[in-house]
Design a protein around this motif. Structure first.
Motif, PDB file in Angstrom:
ATOM      1  N   ALA A 101      20.819   9.001 -39.437  1.00 36.55           N
ATOM      2  CA  ALA A 101      21.046   8.730 -38.016  1.00 36.55           C
ATOM      3  C   ALA A 101      19.743   8.470 -37.281  1.00 36.55           C
ATOM      4  O   ALA A 101      19.720   8.382 -36.052  1.00 36.55           O
ATOM      5  N   CYS A 102      18.637   8.363 -38.024  1.00 37.91           N
ATOM      6  CA  CYS A 102      17.355   8.088 -37.357  1.00 37.91           C
ATOM      7  C   CYS A 102      16.733   6.812 -37.909  1.00 37.91           C
ATOM      8  O   CYS A 102      15.627   6.434 -37.531  1.00 37.91           O
ATOM      9  N   GLY A 103      17.439   6.153 -38.828  1.00 37.70           N
ATOM     10  CA  GLY A 103      16.946   4.862 -39.330  1.00 37.70           C
ATOM     11  C   GLY A 103      15.877   4.966 -40.395  1.00 37.70           C
ATOM     12  O   GLY A 103      15.205   3.973 -40.700  1.00 37.70           O
ATOM     13  N   HIS A 104      15.692   6.149 -41.003  1.00 39.94           N
ATOM     14  CA  HIS A 104      14.666   6.272 -42.039  1.00 39.94           C
ATOM     15  C   HIS A 104      15.055   5.467 -43.286  1.00 39.94           C
ATOM     16  O   HIS A 104      14.177   5.103 -44.072  1.00 39.94           O
ATOM     17  N   ASP A 105      16.377   5.180 -43.434  1.00 35.80           N
ATOM     18  CA  ASP A 105      16.807   4.252 -44.486  1.00 35.80           C
ATOM     19  C   ASP A 105      16.182   2.872 -44.250  1.00 35.80           C
ATOM     20  O   ASP A 105      15.714   2.217 -45.194  1.00 35.80           O
ATOM     21  N   ALA A 135      11.172  14.681 -45.424  1.00 36.35           N
ATOM     22  CA  ALA A 135      11.274  15.755 -44.425  1.00 36.35           C
ATOM     23  C   ALA A 135      10.555  15.502 -43.114  1.00 36.35           C
ATOM     24  O   ALA A 135       9.839  16.371 -42.613  1.00 36.35           O
ATOM     25  N   GLU A 136      10.746  14.314 -42.534  1.00 36.31           N
ATOM     26  CA  GLU A 136      10.139  14.102 -41.215  1.00 36.31           C
ATOM     27  C   GLU A 136      10.844  14.944 -40.159  1.00 36.31           C
ATOM     28  O   GLU A 136      10.211  15.444 -39.239  1.00 36.31           O
ATOM     29  N   GLU A 137      12.181  15.081 -40.275  1.00 31.43           N
ATOM     30  CA  GLU A 137      12.970  15.795 -39.270  1.00 31.43           C
ATOM     31  C   GLU A 137      12.762  17.307 -39.416  1.00 31.43           C
ATOM     32  O   GLU A 137      13.145  17.881 -40.427  1.00 31.43           O
ATOM     33  N   VAL A 362      19.137   6.897 -31.635  1.00 31.11           N
ATOM     34  CA  VAL A 362      19.001   7.696 -32.857  1.00 31.11           C
ATOM     35  C   VAL A 362      19.548   9.118 -32.645  1.00 31.11           C
ATOM     36  O   VAL A 362      19.624   9.597 -31.527  1.00 31.11           O
ATOM     37  N   HIS A 363      19.922   9.759 -33.735  1.00 24.39           N
ATOM     38  CA  HIS A 363      20.495  11.113 -33.782  1.00 24.39           C
ATOM     39  C   HIS A 363      21.913  11.153 -33.207  1.00 24.39           C
ATOM     40  O   HIS A 363      22.432  12.226 -32.900  1.00 24.39           O
ATOM     41  N   ASN A 364      22.535   9.986 -33.048  1.00 25.90           N
ATOM     42  CA  ASN A 364      23.930   9.912 -32.598  1.00 25.90           C
ATOM     43  C   ASN A 364      24.797   9.601 -33.833  1.00 25.90           C
ATOM     44  O   ASN A 364      24.377   8.822 -34.694  1.00 25.90           O
TER      45      ASN A 364
END
Ligand SMILES: [Zn+2]
Ligand SMILES: [Zn+2]
Length: 393
Positions: A101-105, A135-137, A362-364
Motif C-alpha cells: 500500500a506504499c508502492g514499494h513494489d 523494512a522501511e515501514e 499511500v497506506h490506503n
C-alpha cells in the motif's frame, strides 16, 4: 532527452514484475521471496549480487566501462504493510492482511528496470550500487543496513532515493534541498499519584487530573517554546488510567509522537516534554517520568546531489514538470539513515492526480502503484547514473 526509449521498450516486463510483487507482499525483514526475485533478475543480467545485509537486503554491484573508482548508490525499498487490501483487480494481494500500500513494489520494479538497462548498455564510468532494502515501514531496515556496514562494504560518494507521490501527475518530479521529511520520535510519560476513593479526592493525588494538565501544557511546545518558523508537532495519541467509576487510580500513562526537522528543535522537544511533564506533575504533588525514543532522523538532501537530481529530472520529464523547492512533508522515511551517512537526495515521483489512476494516497487499502510511472522512475535512475558517472570523451 525524455524517457529512455530502451526502458520504455520493456515496459510490459516491468508491469509484469510489479504486479507479481504486488500480489505477493512481504513485511519487515521477511522479504524472502521478494529478495529472491530481485537477486535472480540481477544475476540474470550479469550483475554481481551481495545478500544478507539486514537479513533480506540485496545489493547489486554493476561496473561501467572505463577505469574510474567513483561510485554512487541507488536505493529502493521492498517491504509491504499490514493492511487488508480492498482492491479487486487481478494482481491484488494474495496474502491475508498484507499489502503493498506504499508502492514499494513499484520502487523495486523501477530500480530493477534501471539495472537491466544499465547492465545492457554500461554507458557510465564507475560503479553503481543497487541497494534493495527491507523494512522501511516502522522497523528501520535502512538503519540496520547502514549499521551492518553497507557503506564500508560499498563505499559510494552519494546515495539517492525516491518515493512515488499520489496527488502529483505521472511525469512530474518534486524535491527540495535541505530538510525534506521530518524526524520521527515517540515518548511515554508515566505519572504516579496516590490512589484514593473517588468521593474523597483530598485523600489522594489524582494522576488523571495531572495527565490532563500535562496534555494541555505540552501544546505550548509548538505554540510558545519553539520558533514558529521551525516546524514541529507534538501529539499525545494515548491516555491510559483507571479501571472503574469510583476509584482515583494510582497511575496514568501518556504516549505520543514528536516530529521535527532540525537537530536543535529535536533536542529541545525531547528536553521540554520531560521538563513540562515532571514540573506539572510536581505542582500537583505527583511524579512524572518520561521516556523519549528517537526513531527516524529527518531526511536532509544535500546541495550538490539535489542539483544533480534536479538536472537529471528536468532532462527526463522536462523542466516545467520539475518542482525543485517542493514543501517539506511531516511524514518520515528511513532513507534518512543513509543520508546521515552519505550526501544524497530523495525525490518524489508523480503517481497520478487525485481522483484518477494512481491518485489514491499511500497506506490506503485501495492504493495501487501506477505502472505508467515506472518508465519515468527507471529512466530517472538510469540517466542519474550516466550523468553522475560520465564516460570520458
Ligand atoms: Zn509507507
Ligand atoms: Zn513508502
Amino acid at each position: 532527452m525524455p524517457i529512455v526509449n530502451r526502458i520504455a521498450a520493456f515496459h510490459d516486463d516491468m508491469v509484469a514484475w510489479r504486479r507479481d510483487l504486488h500480489a505477493h507482499p512481504e513485511t519487515a525483514f521477511e522479504e524472502v521471496r521478494t529478495a529472491d526475485f530481485v537477486a535472480a533478475k540481477l544475476e540474470g543480467w550479469g550483475i554481481e549480487v551481495h545478500r544478507g545485509l539486514a537479513q533480506t537486503g540485496v545489493v547489486g554491484l554493476l561496473r561501467g566501462r572505463g577505469e574510474s573508482q567513483r561510485a554512487i548508490g541507488l536505493r529502493a525499498d521492498m517491504d509491504a504493510l499490514h493492511i487488508q487490501e480492498l482492491n479487486d483487480f487481478g494482481h491484488r494481494s494474495q496474502v491475508e492482511g498484507k499489502m503493498h500500500a506504499c508502492g514499494h513494489d513499484g520502487h523495486t520494479t523501477m530500480l530493477l528496470g534501471a539495472a537491466r538497462y544499465l547492465a545492457e548498455t554500461r554507458n557510465f564510468d564507475g560503479t553503481v550500487a543497487l541497494i534493495f532494502q527491507p523494512a522501511e515501514e516502522n522497523e528501520g531496515g535502512g538503519r540496520v543496513m547502514v549499521e551492518e556496514g553497507l557503506f564500508e562494504q560499498f563505499p559510494v560518494e552519494q546515495v539517492f532515493g525516491l518515493h512515488n507521490m499520489p496527488g502529483r501527475a505521472v511525469g512530474e518530479i518534486a524535491m527540495r534541498q535541505g530538510p525534506a521529511m521530518a524526524a520521527f520520535d515517540i515518548f511515554e510519560t508515566s505519572i504516579t499519584g496516590h490512589g484514593a476513593h473517588a468521593a474523597m479526592p483530598h485523600r489522594g493525588i489524582d494522576p488523571v487530573l495531572v495527565a490532563a494538565h500535562i496534555v494541555t501544557a505540552l501544546q505550548s511546545i509548538a505554540s510558545r517554546l519553539i520558533d514558529p518558523l521551525h516546524p514541529v508537532v507534538v501529539t499525545v495519541t494515548q491516555v491510559h488510567a483507571g479501571d472503574t467509576w469510583n476509584v482515583i487510580p494510582e497511575q496514568a500513562v501518556l504516549r505520543g509522537t514528536a516530529r521535527s526537522f532540525s537537530r536543535e528543535v529535536r533536542d529541545r522537544v525531547e528536553a521540554e516534554i520531560a521538563r513540562i511533564a515532571s514540573t506539572v506533575a510536581e505542582a500537583f504533588g505527583a511524579k512524572a517520568e518520561t521516556r523519549y525514543e528517537r526513531r527516524y532522523p529527518a531526511v536532509v538532501n544535500t546541495r550538490d546531489a539535489t542539483a544533480l537530481a534536479a538536472q537529471v529530472a528536468a532532462e527526463v520529464v522536462g523542466g516545467d514538470n520539475v518542482e525543485t523547492d517542493a514543501p517539506p512533508l511531516m511524514g518520515s522515511e528511513d532513507f534518512a539513515y543513509m543520508l546521515e551517512a552519505k550526501p544524497g537526495c530523495y525525490i518524489w515521483l508523480g503517481n497520478g492526480t487525485e481522483g484518477g489512476p494512481g491518485g489514491c494516497m499511500v497506506h490506503n487499502p485501495h492504493y495501487d502503484f501506477n505502472d505508467e510511472a515506472a518508465v519515468v522512475g527507471a529512466s530517472y535512475w538510469a540517466r542519474l547514473v550516466e550523468t553522475a558517472l560520465p564516460l570520458a570523451g
